[in-house]
Design an enzyme around this catalytic site. Structure first.
Site, mmCIF file in Angstrom:
data_model
loop_
_atom_site.group_PDB
_atom_site.id
_atom_site.type_symbol
_atom_site.label_atom_id
_atom_site.label_comp_id
_atom_site.label_asym_id
_atom_site.label_seq_id
_atom_site.Cartn_x
_atom_site.Cartn_y
_atom_site.Cartn_z
ATOM 1 N N ASP A 174 0.871 -1.170 0.000
ATOM 2 C CA ASP A 174 0.000 0.000 0.000
ATOM 3 C C ASP A 174 0.913 1.227 0.000
ATOM 4 O O ASP A 174 1.814 1.329 0.841
ATOM 5 C CB ASP A 174 -0.860 -0.015 1.269
ATOM 6 C CG ASP A 174 -2.261 0.482 1.025
ATOM 7 O OD1 ASP A 174 -2.397 1.581 0.494
ATOM 8 O OD2 ASP A 174 -3.213 -0.242 1.382
ATOM 9 N N ASP A 210 -3.100 4.620 -2.072
ATOM 10 C CA ASP A 210 -4.145 5.138 -1.197
ATOM 11 C C ASP A 210 -4.603 6.548 -1.604
ATOM 12 O O ASP A 210 -3.751 7.422 -1.805
ATOM 13 C CB ASP A 210 -3.580 5.185 0.233
ATOM 14 C CG ASP A 210 -4.633 5.515 1.258
ATOM 15 O OD1 ASP A 210 -5.539 4.692 1.449
ATOM 16 O OD2 ASP A 210 -4.544 6.598 1.868
ATOM 17 N N GLU A 219 -6.597 4.050 -5.525
ATOM 18 C CA GLU A 219 -7.899 4.210 -4.880
ATOM 19 C C GLU A 219 -8.484 5.555 -5.309
ATOM 20 O O GLU A 219 -7.814 6.583 -5.179
ATOM 21 C CB GLU A 219 -7.730 4.169 -3.356
ATOM 22 C CG GLU A 219 -9.062 4.113 -2.638
ATOM 23 C CD GLU A 219 -8.947 4.456 -1.158
ATOM 24 O OE1 GLU A 219 -9.818 4.014 -0.408
ATOM 25 O OE2 GLU A 219 -8.016 5.189 -0.750
ATOM 26 N N HIS A 253 -11.051 -3.424 3.942
ATOM 27 C CA HIS A 253 -10.983 -2.980 5.335
ATOM 28 C C HIS A 253 -11.779 -1.700 5.589
ATOM 29 O O HIS A 253 -11.798 -1.216 6.714
ATOM 30 C CB HIS A 253 -9.507 -2.756 5.704
ATOM 31 C CG HIS A 253 -8.918 -1.664 4.873
ATOM 32 N ND1 HIS A 253 -8.741 -1.779 3.507
ATOM 33 C CD2 HIS A 253 -8.510 -0.415 5.190
ATOM 34 C CE1 HIS A 253 -8.248 -0.659 3.033
ATOM 35 N NE2 HIS A 253 -8.095 0.188 4.040
ATOM 36 N N ASP A 254 -12.391 -1.135 4.559
ATOM 37 C CA ASP A 254 -13.115 0.132 4.711
ATOM 38 C C ASP A 254 -14.630 -0.016 4.701
ATOM 39 O O ASP A 254 -15.346 0.998 4.721
ATOM 40 C CB ASP A 254 -12.722 1.098 3.576
ATOM 41 C CG ASP A 254 -11.361 1.722 3.808
ATOM 42 O OD1 ASP A 254 -10.934 1.815 4.977
ATOM 43 O OD2 ASP A 254 -10.715 2.111 2.818
HETATM 44 C C1 NOJ Z 1 -8.261 4.958 2.362
HETATM 45 C C2 NOJ Z 1 -7.913 3.756 3.182
HETATM 46 O O1 NOJ Z 1 -8.380 2.599 2.554
HETATM 47 C C3 NOJ Z 1 -8.508 3.994 4.535
HETATM 48 O O2 NOJ Z 1 -8.458 2.849 5.343
HETATM 49 C C4 NOJ Z 1 -7.792 5.144 5.165
HETATM 50 O O3 NOJ Z 1 -8.366 5.427 6.409
HETATM 51 C C5 NOJ Z 1 -7.850 6.388 4.277
HETATM 52 N N1 NOJ Z 1 -7.585 6.090 2.906
HETATM 53 C C6 NOJ Z 1 -6.850 7.408 4.714
HETATM 54 O O4 NOJ Z 1 -5.562 6.975 4.401
#
Ligand code: NOJ
Length: 555
Positions: free
Chosen positions: A101, A202, A255, A328-329
C-alpha cells in the site's frame, strides 16, 4: 473496440491482508508478519496470484497504518524487514506476487519530515506539508476533515495551520513541492528494487489541491473535497510516478473515492498515456447507502447493477476494472447485500456475481469464509478514529448510544477488522494472548478449519470460482452484457468471447423469482459450471429461484 491487451495483472486474483487482524504468531494479540508467513500455503490454496498488504510500515496507529512514520521500514508490531523479505520470497516461490500500500497523500504527524516541518518556516521540510496563515482568528478556509472535525490544525510556534483532510495525525503532503515527489519516487524504487510487484495507491486521486485552497461547499464532513478529489496537477504527478513503475514489471491500482468512470477511463486506458493500471471505484459500494456507508438506505439491486454495468461497459477494451465487494473500509458484504439467514448461499451468489465480471478480483481476508459484522456493547469497544468522529456527529444529531451502535453494527468499517476466525479454539485461533480488538462471537460456527472440512463451504466455492477463472480467457477477457436490468431481484449477465459464452444468473431475493433464459439461450445445452444448490432442474428454459440462488452456465 481495440483488441484487449493481455497481461498478467489482468489475469490474476488478489488476496488482501490487513495484518493486524490476520494471524498473531507471538501472543501479543496483534497480527504480524510471521503470522502471515505461517499462512502462505493457505493463501496459495485459494488459487490467488497475489497478496496486497494494507500498510505494514511503522505507524503510531492514528489510522492503523494509513499514517506512516517511516516509509522504508516495517511496523515493529508486525515484525522486521527480514520477516517481510521472507514473505516476499515465500510468496514468489509459490507463484504469488506481493503488492504494498503506497500512502502518499499524507504521512503521520510522527514522521521525521513533519517533525522537522514544525520546527521553523525556513526548515527545509517546512514546505513538505501544506501550511497556511489563518484567516484572522479562523483557519485558512472552511474545509472539514473526512475523519476528525476541521481540516486545519494550528501550530502556535509557527502561527500557521497545517492541512489534514483525514485525521489530525495525518498531515497532507504538499505534492506541488518537487522534492516531495522525488521522495515518493524514491519510496517506490526502494520497494520495487526489493522485489515488490506493485502498489495499491491510497486516495491517490487526492494528491493535488486546488490553487488558492478556496472555500468548499458546506457539508457535515469533508467540506472542500471538490477542491482536491481530482486536483489540477493530478494527472501530471501520476505521469511522473508512472515513469518509475514503467521501469519495472509491476502494476498499480489507485484508490479513487468519487472518481467517475469517465476519469477512470482516462487514467487507465491501455497505451502510452496510461497513468494507473486500474482504479478502485466506490460506486458499487453505495447500493445500500447514500454517498457514504453511514447514510444507510434500503438496498437496491438496480442501483448495484447500474453502477457495475456502467463500469463494465465503459472500461471494456480500453482500460481494466478492479473487482471487489469487501475490504478494510466497509462492513461485511453478506450483512449488506446478502442475507445472514442464508449466509453461505448468499455469500456464494455474491462471490460469483463479482468474480465472474471482467476485471481483476480482490478478496479480503475473512470474506472467503463469510465472516460477518460484529455488534459491540459500547462505543468504547471500538478502535477507529472514523468511528469516534461519526459518533460525535450522530450524537449531535440526537442519536442515543444504543441507536448508534445498532447502525454501526450494520455499516461501520470496523466490522471488517475483527480478527480472522481460523478455528474453534479460544480466540478463534487468531492469538494465544488478548486480541487487540473483539473476536466475533460466531467463530465457533464460522471459521477456516470447519470450512476446510466441508466440501460445500463458501471457502471451497471461492476456490472453485478463482480456479475456474484462472487461465480462462472467456472469464478474463469476455465481453459483458447485462440482461433484465429492470428486474429488481435478478442480476443476469453474460460474458462472450469468440464462440464461447457464460451466463451468470443471480437472485438477490429470499422468495422465489421466475427466471427464463434470455433470447437465443437454450439452458439445457449449457454446462452448469457453478451453483449454490444441489437441485438444478431446468423448467421451460428457465427455473424458479431458491433463496439467493446462483447458477452459472457455460455454452
Ligand atoms: C483509504 C484507506 O483505505 C482507509 O483505510 C484510510 O483510512 C484512508 N484512505 C486514509 O488513508
Amino acid at each position: 473496440m481495440a483488441e484487449i491487451k493481455k497481461t498478467w495483472y489482468k489475469e490474476m486474483s488478489v488476496y488482501q491482508i490487513w495484518t493486524r487482524s490476520f494471524c498473531d504468531s507471538n501472543g501479543d494479540g496483534i497480527g504480524d508478519l510471521p503470522g502471515v508467513y505461517s499462512k502462505l500455503d493457505y493463501i496459495k490454496s485459494l488459487g490467488v496470484d497475489g497478496i496486497w498488504f494494507s500498510p505494514i510500515y511503522p505507524t503510531p496507529n492514528a489510522d492503523y497504518g494509513y499514517d506512516i512514520s517511516d516509509y522504508k521500514n516495517i511496523n515493529p508490531e508486525f515484525g522486521t524487514l527480514d520477516d517481510f523479505k521472507m514473505i516476499l520470497d515465500g510468496a514468489h516461490e509459490r507463484g504469488m506476487r506481493v503488492f504494498m500500500d503506497l500512502v502518499v497523500n499524507h504521512t503521520s504527524d510522527k514522521h521525521q519530515w513533519f517533525i522537522e516541518s514544525c520546527k521553523s518556516k525556513d526548515n527545509p521540510y517546512h514546505d513538505y506539508y501544506i501550511w497556511r496563515k489563518g484567516n484572522g482568528k479562523n483557519p485558512p478556509n472552511n474545509w472539514l476533515s473526512i475523519f476528525e472535525g476541521g481540516a486545519w490544525e494550528y501550530n502556535e510556534n509557527l502561527d500557521e495551520y497545517y492541512l489534514h483532510v483525514f485525521a489530525k495525525g495525518q498531515p497532507d503532503l504538499n505534492m506541488d513541492n518537487p522534492k516531495v515527489r522525488e521522495e515518493v519516487k524514491s519510496i517506490m524504487k526502494f520497494w520495487l528494487d526489493m522485489g515488490v510487484d506493485g502498489f495499491r495507491e491510497d486516495v491517490i486521486t487526492f494528491i493535488s489541491k486546488a490553487e488558492g485552497l478556496p472555500n468548499g461547499f458546506p457539508l457535515p464532513v469533508a467540506t472542500g473535497v471538490e477542491h482536491y478529489k481530482h486536483g489540477p496537477h493530478l494527472e501530471e504527478y501520476l505521469a511522473e510516478f508512472r515513469k518509475v513503475t514503467d521501469q519495472y514489471d509491476c502494476f498499480t491500482v489507485g484508490e479513487g473515492p468519487m472518481t467517475s468512470v469517465n476519469d477512470a477511463v482516462k487514467f487507465c486506458s491501455d497505451g502510452k498515456n496510461k497513468l494507473l493500471d486500474m482504479l478502485i471505484s466506490f460506486d458499487h459500494m453505495n447500493a445500500d447507502c447514500f454517498m457514504a456507508d453511514w447514510v444507510k438506505v434500503p438496498f437496491s439491486l438496480t442501483k448495484l447493477k447500474s453502477t457495475l454495468t456502467k463500469w463494465q461497459d465503459k472500461m471494456y477494451g480500453i482500460g481494466w476494472n478492479s473487482l471487489y465487494i469487501e475490504n478494510h473500509d466497509h462492513a461485511r458484504i453478506i450483512d449488506r447485500y446478502g442475507n445472514l439467514k442464508y449466509r453461505v448461499e448468499s455469500g456464494k451468489m455474491l462471490a460469483a456475481m463479482y468474480i465472474l465480471q471482467c476485471g481483476t478480483p480482490f478478496i479480503y481476508q475473512g470474506q472467503e469464509i463469510g465472516m460477518t459484522n460484529m455488534a459491540v456493547k459500547s462505543v468504547d469497544d471500538y478502535k477507529d478514529v472514523l468511528t469516534f468522529n461519526t459518533w460525535r456527529i450522530f450524537k449531535k444529531l440526537g442519536f442515543s448510544e444504543k441507536r448508534f451502535l445498532k447502525l454501526s453494527s450494520e455499516v461501520n468499517r470496523e466490522n471488517a477488522r475483527t480478527p480472522v476466525q481460523w478455528n474453534k479454539s479460544e480466540n478463534a485461533g487468531f492469538t494465544t494472548g488478548t486480541p487487540w480488538f473483539g473476536i466475533n462471537d460466531n467463530y465457533k460456527e464460522i471459521n477456516v478449519e470447519d470450512a476446510e472440512n466441508d466440501p460445500d463451504s463458501l471457502l471451497n466455492f471461492y476456490r472453485q470460482l478463482i480456479n475456474f477463472r484462472k487461465g480462462n480467457e472467456l472469464v478474463i477477457y469476455g465481453k459483458y452484457k447485462e440482461y433484465y436490468h429492470a428486474n429488481p431481484n435478478l442480476y443476469v449477465y453474460e460474458r462472450v468471447l469468440g464462440n464461447e459464452k457464460l451466463l451468470v444468473v443471480c437472485s438477490f431475493k429470499e422468495g422465489s423469482v421466475k427466471f427464463k433464459a434470455p433470447k437465443g439461450y437454450d439452458l439445457s445445452a449449457g454446462e452448469l459450471v457453478a451453483s449454490n444448490y444441489k437441485d438444478n432442474k431446468i423448467v421451460d428454459n428457465g427455473f424458479v429461484t431458491k433463496p439467493y440462488e446462483v447458477r452459472v452456465y457455460k455454452f
